[in-house]
Write an enzyme that holds these catalytic residues in place. Sequence first.
Site, mmCIF file in Angstrom:
data_model
loop_
_atom_site.group_PDB
_atom_site.id
_atom_site.type_symbol
_atom_site.label_atom_id
_atom_site.label_comp_id
_atom_site.label_asym_id
_atom_site.label_seq_id
_atom_site.Cartn_x
_atom_site.Cartn_y
_atom_site.Cartn_z
ATOM 1 N N GLY A 268 0.677 -1.403 0.142
ATOM 2 C CA GLY A 268 0.127 -0.096 0.050
ATOM 3 C C GLY A 268 0.746 1.192 0.071
ATOM 4 O O GLY A 268 0.623 2.135 -1.163
ATOM 5 N N ASN A 272 8.678 5.711 4.883
ATOM 6 C CA ASN A 272 10.032 6.355 4.997
ATOM 7 C C ASN A 272 10.261 7.822 5.401
ATOM 8 O O ASN A 272 8.945 8.588 5.252
ATOM 9 C CB ASN A 272 10.634 6.639 3.641
ATOM 10 C CG ASN A 272 10.392 5.327 2.742
ATOM 11 O OD1 ASN A 272 10.674 4.361 3.095
ATOM 12 N ND2 ASN A 272 9.424 5.463 1.734
ATOM 13 N N HIS A 304 -2.158 6.121 8.525
ATOM 14 C CA HIS A 304 -1.252 5.041 8.816
ATOM 15 C C HIS A 304 0.061 5.614 8.707
ATOM 16 O O HIS A 304 1.027 5.268 9.767
ATOM 17 C CB HIS A 304 -1.674 3.751 8.164
ATOM 18 C CG HIS A 304 -0.944 2.481 8.644
ATOM 19 N ND1 HIS A 304 -1.279 1.737 9.254
ATOM 20 C CD2 HIS A 304 0.452 2.275 8.015
ATOM 21 C CE1 HIS A 304 -0.525 0.664 9.532
ATOM 22 N NE2 HIS A 304 0.654 1.009 8.700
ATOM 23 N N GLU A 305 0.437 5.791 7.572
ATOM 24 C CA GLU A 305 1.936 6.006 7.214
ATOM 25 C C GLU A 305 2.546 7.472 8.087
ATOM 26 O O GLU A 305 3.400 7.222 8.529
ATOM 27 C CB GLU A 305 2.333 6.430 5.661
ATOM 28 C CG GLU A 305 1.612 5.436 4.862
ATOM 29 C CD GLU A 305 2.292 4.135 5.251
ATOM 30 O OE1 GLU A 305 3.193 3.521 5.977
ATOM 31 O OE2 GLU A 305 1.281 3.112 5.006
ATOM 32 N N HIS A 308 3.007 6.313 11.681
ATOM 33 C CA HIS A 308 4.147 5.673 11.689
ATOM 34 C C HIS A 308 5.259 6.561 12.194
ATOM 35 O O HIS A 308 6.575 6.063 12.727
ATOM 36 C CB HIS A 308 4.659 4.896 10.432
ATOM 37 C CG HIS A 308 4.419 3.536 10.384
ATOM 38 N ND1 HIS A 308 4.312 2.685 11.245
ATOM 39 C CD2 HIS A 308 3.750 2.773 9.139
ATOM 40 C CE1 HIS A 308 3.884 1.600 11.121
ATOM 41 N NE2 HIS A 308 3.444 1.609 9.750
HETATM 42 N N1 B3K Z 1 5.780 -0.776 6.810
HETATM 43 C C1 B3K Z 1 5.401 -0.632 5.311
HETATM 44 C C2 B3K Z 1 5.214 -2.295 4.819
HETATM 45 C C3 B3K Z 1 6.358 -2.894 4.128
HETATM 46 C C4 B3K Z 1 6.325 -4.021 3.680
HETATM 47 C C5 B3K Z 1 7.456 -4.872 3.161
HETATM 48 N N2 B3K Z 1 7.446 -5.865 2.620
HETATM 49 C C6 B3K Z 1 3.871 -0.305 5.224
HETATM 50 C C7 B3K Z 1 3.228 -0.137 6.522
HETATM 51 O O1 B3K Z 1 2.860 -0.864 7.056
HETATM 52 O O2 B3K Z 1 2.852 1.327 6.594
HETATM 53 ZN ZN ZN Z 2 2.504 0.082 8.813
#
Ligand code: B3K
Ligand code: ZN
Length: 903
Positions: A268, A272, A304-305, A308
């Site tokens: 999705g 970063n 969500h991102e 994070h």
């Molecule tokens: N952290 C990433 C997912 C990475 C998947 C690697 N195979 C997206 C997320 O969960 O926000």
């Molecule tokens: Zn995530």
Amino acid sequence: MRTDTSATPTTVLRKDYTVPAFLVDTVDMGFDLDPAATRIATRITMRRNPASGSKEIVLFGEELELVQLRLNGKQLKPGQYQLEAGKLRIASAPAKVVLEIETLTSPEKNTSLMGLYVSNGNFFTQCEAEGFRKITYFPDRPDVMAKYTVMLRADKKKYPVLLSNGNLIEEGDLADGRHYAKWEDPFKKPSYLFALVAGNLVCQEQKYTLKSGREVLLQVWVEDGNLDKTQHAMDSLINSIRWDEERFGLELDLDRFMIVAVGDFNMGAMENKGLNIFNTKYVLANPRIATDVDYANIEAVVGHEYFHNWTGNRVTCRDWFQLSLKEGLTVFRDQEFSADMVGTDSGRAVKRIDDVRVLRQAQFPEDAGPMAHSVRPDSYVEINNFYTVTIYEKGAEVVRMYQTLFGRDGFRKGMDLYFERHDGQAVECDDFRAAMVDANGRDLSQFERWYSQAGTPRVRVQSKYDSAKKTYELTLTQTCAPTPGQAKKLPFHIPVAVGLLDSKGKDMPLRLQADGKGKANTETTRVLELTKAEQTFRFVEVAEQPVPSILRNFSAPVVLDVEYSDAELAFLLAHDSDPFNRWEAGQRLATRSLLVLTAAVQDASQAGHVVALQDVLNNAASNSGALGEAFGLILNDAALDAAFRELALTLPSETLLAEQTEVIDPQAIHTSRQYLRGKLGQALKDDLLAAYHANQTPGAYSPDAEASGKRALKNVALSYLIQADDEAAHALAQQQYDNANNMTDRLAALVALTNSSAPGKAAALEKFYEDFAQEALVIDKWFALQATAYTADVAAIRALSEHPAFTLKNPNRARSLIFSFCSGNPVNFHAVDGSGYEFWADQVIALNGVNPQVAARLARSLDRWRKYAPALQEKMRAALQRVAAAPDLSKDVLEVIGKALAN
Ligand code: B3K
Ligand code: ZN
């Protein structure tokens, strides 16, 4: 050519964790970007970790050409370092080390979409979990956190935009039409959060003032021509920033926050630091191309991102076994965000129901299958295979249970303590639990089992009312079936939210005997804490025999066995004050009818009866009248939100029903469900038509909860009317298709037509393709709706896979046709001749050579093969074995297939 394939891939064990021998302080990188050969110069300053006894530097690298390696200024020759099986080792390194590494990689040949790759002529990276090692040799593990400076150089015409994490500190022109940009990330981060983007992109940008008064720059980057589709992502980002400030007191810590959309992406989106990279599917939206569901998903994924940034980036994972530390918590946060964005209680309930549907449909089967693993797994072969519904969605349920136990305020205290203790660190799931527990002064050691034990607990409820003593006893027992590698399970700590309804349907005040005398009995929902295999809870002063409402708001991720009569279920559906359980009662009622019908279809076909199937169904359906009545009441209850009514009127999916049968018979389940839908469509025809007309949304499109709820209800009404095979309904669908001013209505009409005998359906499909040929995300929908059509057999899917617009190289496209068919069209995928499985094996093998991560996802479509009738099982086993025997299998696919065949 992949270099990490081998016949017996190694298993990584959680118990083998050791601290890194060397810590990294700074990483300086220079990229000379070129699609055929990108040169990367990396300078790493390292020092021995006092917590480790080792002097050996271990760097990971894959599919790289090592051009140069210097240690403290001196070139190392082969022999001074060992390069083997993806690891570069330097034995007895000095206490302080500056490593200079030059590597070469070919982004345009990279179809795995991990590391540095090219998509539609632009450069992108994806480093989680272990992609950074495809860029340079590095201690590519999340507990090694460092400060990064990145210099990007590229042709200015082809790649006018050069982005990386953090802040832009310098840019300018170079000779030969090239230019550069230098970026610095002020925060220490693990390598999996590194990112760069270079290409021909444009952005919507905006300044935003944080609560603290600090101004930040927000940007959404897309390909030229897509700027009319970025507003919703920008709005969602702003809402996310504000929400995290308000609900958790967490502020954006950078001056600049960027989102970039890319058409070729394995999942999705990716969090970063300061440079989130997104699948276009979760950025681009306007009413013409995106549905209500797309709008909601974009809001959730942008949230969500963004979330994070604190839960994942500021506090990250010690090792990949702790993945749910950041994923479960961040999913919980995005669920709460979406719920708060709707704001109303019923809106929250709709969101909760949606989330629980996903959990039951995808996570419960995972927990019962060969890939079952705990929220904090003990082993893996390929970590990419563990970005699962268990880590994400069950992980979110585990986090939610803290909030259920401690309340919102208690949960917030736990979060505050978590950041106070661990900001800037790489930690374990246990550290999160400790913060929650310490902040709330509770001993929750048994709760740890939610992290260590796989499998879905079953809670059985028995009740006893004593009319003389006015007491009501609930006896709860819990069990959990064995999962691969875990034969015995110990009792879980399960919060069970309970209410009791009186004969008028009102909540009774609740008083437990254990409360003693003093406590006021005003609460109407109590959270019972089930910690033993069996426990009895006694309510006192219960004036009359109640109807219990158990596991309100789905307070724990368990299967609940309660013996309700049909009348009690109808009563709960009509009266329960807990909207989740209201919906649940209707689903139980519907499931009951559907399982009776399914069994009747199976009996008839096994006995080889000559009776017409229709008669068998009609006989078995005699008790579904109650369901029709209950559905009618819900449909006509204008006091209920349209969105809730839509959920209540939707029958459990075929996949969900399958899980509730001993031996899955996809044909019988499909026949029964379609039959019941048709019957309900006929019985409620007038009411459905009235609801259809009453829930129109004229005027300009808005994706808000009320309008999207109306569209959902209107479109479920249409699908029932179509199922009743009414010619008037065909006309209605055609009219809706022609007049729609948004994709939600247009697509719903097209799906209805495609699953009907309407004469205009082929023309509509063709027109849709022509109208949207330039919109990749809409063409994905075009493939998906055909792949899930009831009439789509394997031959039709094979034909579609030959369509010029189809390619396995683009993950969205592969998912739209192949995954939609293999996991979204059970009746045709499980064709009795096994042709679906042959198709599946062909595609897994083909994808394995292109993109192992996506191939391994598809490989999981046969996880539940042992739950089918022997004849189907044999065909599935043969297909699994064919894949297992294919040459050059990636460890991704090997792990999935190996586990399926073993368990
Ligand atoms: N952290 C990433 C997912 C990475 C998947 C690697 N195979 C997206 C997320 O969960 O926000
Ligand atoms: Zn995530």
